[in-house]
Design a protein around this motif. Structure first.
Motif, PDB file in Angstrom:
ATOM      1  N   THR A 614      83.139  40.173  66.262  1.00  0.00           N
ATOM      2  CA  THR A 614      81.805  40.138  66.864  1.00  0.00           C
ATOM      3  C   THR A 614      81.012  41.392  66.525  1.00  0.00           C
ATOM      4  N   ARG A 615      81.649  42.546  66.660  1.00  0.00           N
ATOM      5  CA  ARG A 615      80.929  43.799  66.379  1.00  0.00           C
ATOM      6  C   ARG A 615      80.697  43.988  64.876  1.00  0.00           C
ATOM      7  N   LYS A 616      81.596  43.468  64.029  1.00  0.00           N
ATOM      8  CA  LYS A 616      81.353  43.525  62.585  1.00  0.00           C
ATOM      9  C   LYS A 616      80.113  42.720  62.225  1.00  0.00           C
ATOM     10  N   GLN A 617      79.998  41.528  62.803  1.00  0.00           N
ATOM     11  CA  GLN A 617      78.824  40.704  62.534  1.00  0.00           C
ATOM     12  C   GLN A 617      77.556  41.371  63.061  1.00  0.00           C
ATOM     13  N   ALA A 618      77.670  42.028  64.219  1.00  0.00           N
ATOM     14  CA  ALA A 618      76.504  42.719  64.771  1.00  0.00           C
ATOM     15  C   ALA A 618      76.052  43.848  63.843  1.00  0.00           C
ATOM     16  N   LYS A 621      74.393  42.282  60.742  1.00  0.00           N
ATOM     17  CA  LYS A 621      73.101  41.712  61.116  1.00  0.00           C
ATOM     18  C   LYS A 621      72.061  42.819  61.330  1.00  0.00           C
ATOM     19  N   HIS A 622      72.493  43.933  61.894  1.00  0.00           N
ATOM     20  CA  HIS A 622      71.561  45.030  62.197  1.00  0.00           C
ATOM     21  C   HIS A 622      71.096  45.724  60.914  1.00  0.00           C
ATOM     22  N   PHE A 623      72.034  45.997  59.988  1.00  0.00           N
ATOM     23  CA  PHE A 623      71.680  46.757  58.788  1.00  0.00           C
ATOM     24  C   PHE A 623      71.365  45.869  57.589  1.00  0.00           C
ATOM     25  N   GLY A 624      71.786  44.623  57.610  1.00  0.00           N
ATOM     26  CA  GLY A 624      71.450  43.713  56.517  1.00  0.00           C
ATOM     27  C   GLY A 624      72.477  43.654  55.418  1.00  0.00           C
ATOM     28  N   SER A 625      73.212  44.733  55.149  1.00  0.00           N
ATOM     29  CA  SER A 625      74.237  44.739  54.106  1.00  0.00           C
ATOM     30  C   SER A 625      75.155  45.931  54.316  1.00  0.00           C
ATOM     31  N   LEU A 626      76.299  45.898  53.640  1.00  0.00           N
ATOM     32  CA  LEU A 626      77.240  47.015  53.708  1.00  0.00           C
ATOM     33  C   LEU A 626      76.655  48.263  53.035  1.00  0.00           C
ATOM     34  N   LYS A 627      75.854  48.036  52.004  1.00  0.00           N
ATOM     35  CA  LYS A 627      75.274  49.186  51.311  1.00  0.00           C
ATOM     36  C   LYS A 627      74.387  49.992  52.256  1.00  0.00           C
ATOM     37  N   ARG A 628      73.555  49.310  53.021  1.00  0.00           N
ATOM     38  CA  ARG A 628      72.689  50.009  53.964  1.00  0.00           C
ATOM     39  C   ARG A 628      73.498  50.615  55.102  1.00  0.00           C
ATOM     40  N   LEU A 629      74.559  49.907  55.526  1.00  0.00           N
ATOM     41  CA  LEU A 629      75.421  50.455  56.571  1.00  0.00           C
ATOM     42  C   LEU A 629      76.110  51.719  56.084  1.00  0.00           C
ATOM     43  N   ARG A 630      76.515  51.722  54.807  1.00  0.00           N
ATOM     44  CA  ARG A 630      77.198  52.893  54.248  1.00  0.00           C
ATOM     45  C   ARG A 630      76.289  54.117  54.240  1.00  0.00           C
ATOM     46  N   SER A 631      75.002  53.898  54.058  1.00  0.00           N
ATOM     47  CA  SER A 631      74.064  55.022  53.997  1.00  0.00           C
ATOM     48  C   SER A 631      73.513  55.416  55.363  1.00  0.00           C
ATOM     49  N   ALA A 632      73.880  54.682  56.421  1.00  0.00           N
ATOM     50  CA  ALA A 632      73.369  54.974  57.757  1.00  0.00           C
ATOM     51  C   ALA A 632      74.070  56.190  58.352  1.00  0.00           C
ATOM     52  N   THR A 633      73.375  56.859  59.264  1.00  0.00           N
ATOM     53  CA  THR A 633      73.950  58.004  59.967  1.00  0.00           C
ATOM     54  C   THR A 633      74.704  57.524  61.209  1.00  0.00           C
ATOM     55  N   ILE A 634      75.440  58.437  61.801  1.00  0.00           N
ATOM     56  CA  ILE A 634      76.189  58.095  63.009  1.00  0.00           C
ATOM     57  C   ILE A 634      75.238  57.684  64.117  1.00  0.00           C
ATOM     58  N   VAL A 640      73.395  50.249  67.395  1.00  0.00           N
ATOM     59  CA  VAL A 640      73.854  48.859  67.444  1.00  0.00           C
ATOM     60  C   VAL A 640      74.525  48.612  68.795  1.00  0.00           C
ATOM     61  N   PRO A 641      74.134  47.568  69.503  1.00  0.00           N
ATOM     62  CA  PRO A 641      74.748  47.286  70.812  1.00  0.00           C
ATOM     63  C   PRO A 641      76.266  47.149  70.705  1.00  0.00           C
ATOM     64  N   GLY A 642      76.986  47.829  71.615  1.00  0.00           N
ATOM     65  CA  GLY A 642      78.437  47.743  71.652  1.00  0.00           C
ATOM     66  C   GLY A 642      79.144  48.773  70.802  1.00  0.00           C
ATOM     67  N   ILE A 643      78.411  49.600  70.049  1.00  0.00           N
ATOM     68  CA  ILE A 643      79.015  50.612  69.178  1.00  0.00           C
ATOM     69  C   ILE A 643      78.789  51.988  69.803  1.00  0.00           C
ATOM     70  N   GLY A 644      79.887  52.637  70.194  1.00  0.00           N
ATOM     71  CA  GLY A 644      79.796  53.986  70.728  1.00  0.00           C
ATOM     72  C   GLY A 644      79.911  55.029  69.631  1.00  0.00           C
TER      73      GLY A 644
END
Length: 703
Positions: A614-618, A621-634, A640-644
């Motif tokens: 569920t949290r992987k899909q969230a 969905k939030h970042f659109g792709s792994l590439k954008r997630l990889r470049s995101a900051t902490i 993202v809801p549910g991510i501490g």
């Protein structure tokens, strides 16, 4: 063949009290479960002179290698424990009724906010009202179609319901008046539930009151000169009467009873059950069984009652159960039924009147069912017996191979190499004993070496279990290795030697590796056959035959022979071998495709501990792709809801360690995906995996 005197308990060991006993064979498999008012008296009957025993009882005691028992307080407890053990161990010498179909029920899901009327099969669910069983699903649909005119209860699936609520437009039934359309709030949840309860009341047999109410409303509408409303009520009454006519009145109104009849001969028995609710026959069902033990009609009835009501409670157990003969003794069974219902249950033999006449009808149905079953089975048994005899003659076996195991190797250009093992007993598939293997001994494509590894692992496990009879852990097998997996619902096919600390002597479940086949069959020609035979020779096993079936010319290969055995194309034996080989191939390639699809859908996020689907899909969905997630900051990931923060730090660390792959490729079209997508993120339609590198899923490369 065992001598019963070799395992007969010593005098005075067996208690003179109620209990349940189990006979086990040499492999510790439970082969018979029975109950007794006095264990001492009952078990003494099994250890008399073999010549005085019934042939089937004699076969059981000579197959058994040990006997054990459990003392209980009452006969009712013994009945309950016997039923539980028969369900758990599936003993081969017990009466087991084979239901000839999965019977459909008319079900009303009262556990939902908006109850739904539908056809259901299988296990009953809590909070659902059931009516039936019916002989055919179309009979339920015909009845429901008539009643929806009067009781427009929801019948659509959850998906259709949600879609109608989203669009604000009901389905076709809502437009033609056969659904009250709660999806678009034409009716409140409370009113719709009341409508569903009226539907259930009518189906439960309380028809007279409702019909009289409709007739009264029709007369009132006519008096007030509201002729259109009166006409609709008239048509509603006609629809309900037509639905009622589908179930003939056979007994007095408000009679709830099940009638059970038995037809039997020396070898088999057929049971027929008529379900009468509200005086009408609401459903019919039938079972057949082999009489593998010496058994009376009363005992057959007792086993039928266990099968019929063992999982039922409340109103599912009727007030009356009419049978052709009473179990001996009858009191524990009647007390058990009363406990299942929660109210008194009358168990008796009808003596006169309508109930006796209906019992005669049920008896005729049972007799016809037995004749039909014997006609079908005679043909099936004859064909299977001839096929096994032809295989035995062609391969030069001492006897017919009653258990055949077939192995096949599957891979895709050397990747995801797996193997399958399928089991056929008496010419029929025994799917509970299928096994799946991952090839771990080496990498690459080598079918011969893979076959040697699989046969070695399977029979090394057999030798380990043979050496340690009955040594299992509670709930899992000892020494199970991750490289061997069972068919879902079956045990793991491990290899390692079981540690002594994990052994137990208390489990007799049959679905294990402790049983050797008479014939090992491989999908392939001489090289695969030689590899299988070499594996058996290395383990010192010399009493299991080996053969292979080559696809090209359907030739049967034997170890050490330069020329194959050619069976006639019309041979039943060849047809059976082909079926077994094809089933092994199907099972292997299905597993291989599952592993391949899972690998293609893998993602660096899979390695993040504690990160569920569920949290992987969230995240995606939030970042659109792994590439954008990889470049995101902490901090951005924490949004993202549910991510501490701790989880976000773990995600960043995991993505930093993962090496980005090449461009993603849609393997169905060969299309290079947008560089904003990364391998492991599924794009396109569900079920189309995304791969990196050249598309290699061509069917011609699949083995």
């Amino acid at each position: 063949m065992a001598d019963p005197s070799s395992y007969r308990p010593r005098p005075g060991e067996i208690p003179d009290s109620p209990g349940v006993y189990r006979f086990r064979d040499e492999h510790r498999r439970v082969i018979y479960v029975g109950k007794a008012k006095s264990l001492r008296q009952r078990l003494a009957n099994y250890f008399q002179d073999l010549a005085g025993l019934h042939p089937r009882t004699r076969s059981m005691v000579t197959t058994a290698a040990s006997v054990e028992w459990t003392v209980v307080s009452t006969e009712v407890e013994a009945l309950q424990l016997e039923y539980s053990w028969i369900k758990e161990y599936d003993p081969r010498f017990n009466v087991k009724y084979r239901d000839d179909k999965s019977y459909p029920y008319l079900a009303v899901t009262m556990n939902e906010e908006f109850p739904r009327v539908q056809v259901m099969r299988g296990h009953k669910r809590k909070g659902v009202r059931y009516f039936g069983p019916y002989a055919h699903a179309w009979a339920i649909r015909d009845t429901v179609d008539l009643m929806l005119r009067v009781f427009p209860v929801r019948t659509c699936s959850a998906g259709v319901f949600k879609n109608a609520a989203r669009t604000g437009r009901p389905c076709l039934l809502g437009y033609i008046g056969k659904c009250s359309a709660p999806c678009v709030e034409r009716i409140s949840p409370e009113d719709h539930r009341e409508l569903a309860e009226e539907f259930c009341d009518f189906m439960a047999g309380r028809t007279g009151t409702y019909l009289r109410r409709l007739e009264r409303r029709m007369a009132e509408a006519a008096e007030e000169m509201e002729y259109e409303r009166a006409a609709r009520l008239r048509d509603d009454i006609g629809a309900l009467k037509k639905a009622m006519e589908k179930n003939a009145v056979v007994l007095a109104d408000a009679t709830d009873a099940d009638l059970i009849a038995v037809a039997e001969d020396e070898l088999e028995a057929a049971v027929q059950i008529f379900h009468v609710r509200g005086g009408r026959v609401r459903g019919q069902r039938g079972w057949v069984t082999d009489k593998v033990e010496e058994i009376t009609t009363g005992a057959l009835v007792e086993h039928a009652l266990q099968q019929l009501y063992g999982e039922e409670t409340g109103d599912a157990v009727p007030r009356e159960v009419l049978v052709p003969a009473l179990p001996d003794p009858v009191e524990p069974v009647q007390e058990w039924l009363t406990g299942r219902r929660g109210a008194n249950v009358s168990l008796r033999v009808p003596q006169r009147g309508d109930k006796k006449a209906l019992m005669e009808t049920v008896q005729r149905n049972a007799q016809q069912a037995l004749v039909l079953h014997k006609t079908k089975r005679a043909s099936d048994l004859t064909t299977r017996s001839r096929a096994l005899e032809e295989i035995s003659d062609a391969l030069g076996l001492d006897s017919a191979p009653l258990r055949i195991e077939c192995y096949d190797i599957s891979h895709l250009q050397g990747d995801d190499v797996v193997a399958s093992m399928v089991v056929f007993e008496d010419g029929l598939a025994r799917k509970s004993e299928y096994r799946r293997f991952q090839i771990k001994g080496f990498a690459g494509q080598d079918d011969v070496r893979s076959m040697h590894e699989v046969i070695t692992r399977r029979f090394r496990r057999y030798l380990a279990e043979k050496e340690r009879t009955g040594e299992w852990t509670d709930g899992e097998e000892p020494g199970a290795e991750p490289g061997a997996q069972a068919d879902p619902g079956a045990a793991s096919a491990g290899l390692a030697e079981p540690p002594a600390s994990t052994l137990t002597e208390d489990d007799g479940r049959p679905k294990r590796f402790a049983y050797p086949p008479q014939l090992v069959m491989v999908d392939g020609g001489a090289p695969q056959v030689a590899a299988a035979q070499r594996a058996l020779d290395e383990l010192g096993i010399d009493d299991i035959a080996v053969c292979g079936l080559a696809k090209r010319l359907e030739e049967v290969w034997l170890p050490g022979d330069d020329d194959p055995v050619v069976l006639p194309r019309t041979s039943e034996g060849l047809y059976l071998l082909q079926r077994i080989r094809d089933e092994a191939h199907r099972f292997a390639i299905t597993y291989q495709r599952t592993k391949r699809a899972k690998r293609f859908r893998s993602s660096p996020l899979d390695d993040v501990p504690g990160l569920g689907e569920t949290r992987k899909q969230a995240l995606i969905k939030h970042f659109g792709s792994l590439k954008r997630l990889r470049s995101a900051t902490i901090e951005q990931i924490c949004d993202v809801p549910g991510i501490g923060r701790k989880t976000a730090e773990t995600i960043v660390a995991a993505l930093a360690q993962a090496v980005p792959g090449g461009p993603a490729v849609n393997t169905a079209t060969g299309e290079i995906m947008d560089d904003t997508e990364e391998p492991g993120q599924q794009t396109g339609s569900p079920g189309e995996p995304v791969s990196t590198g050249a598309p290699d899923e061509r069917r011609g490369q699949e083995r």
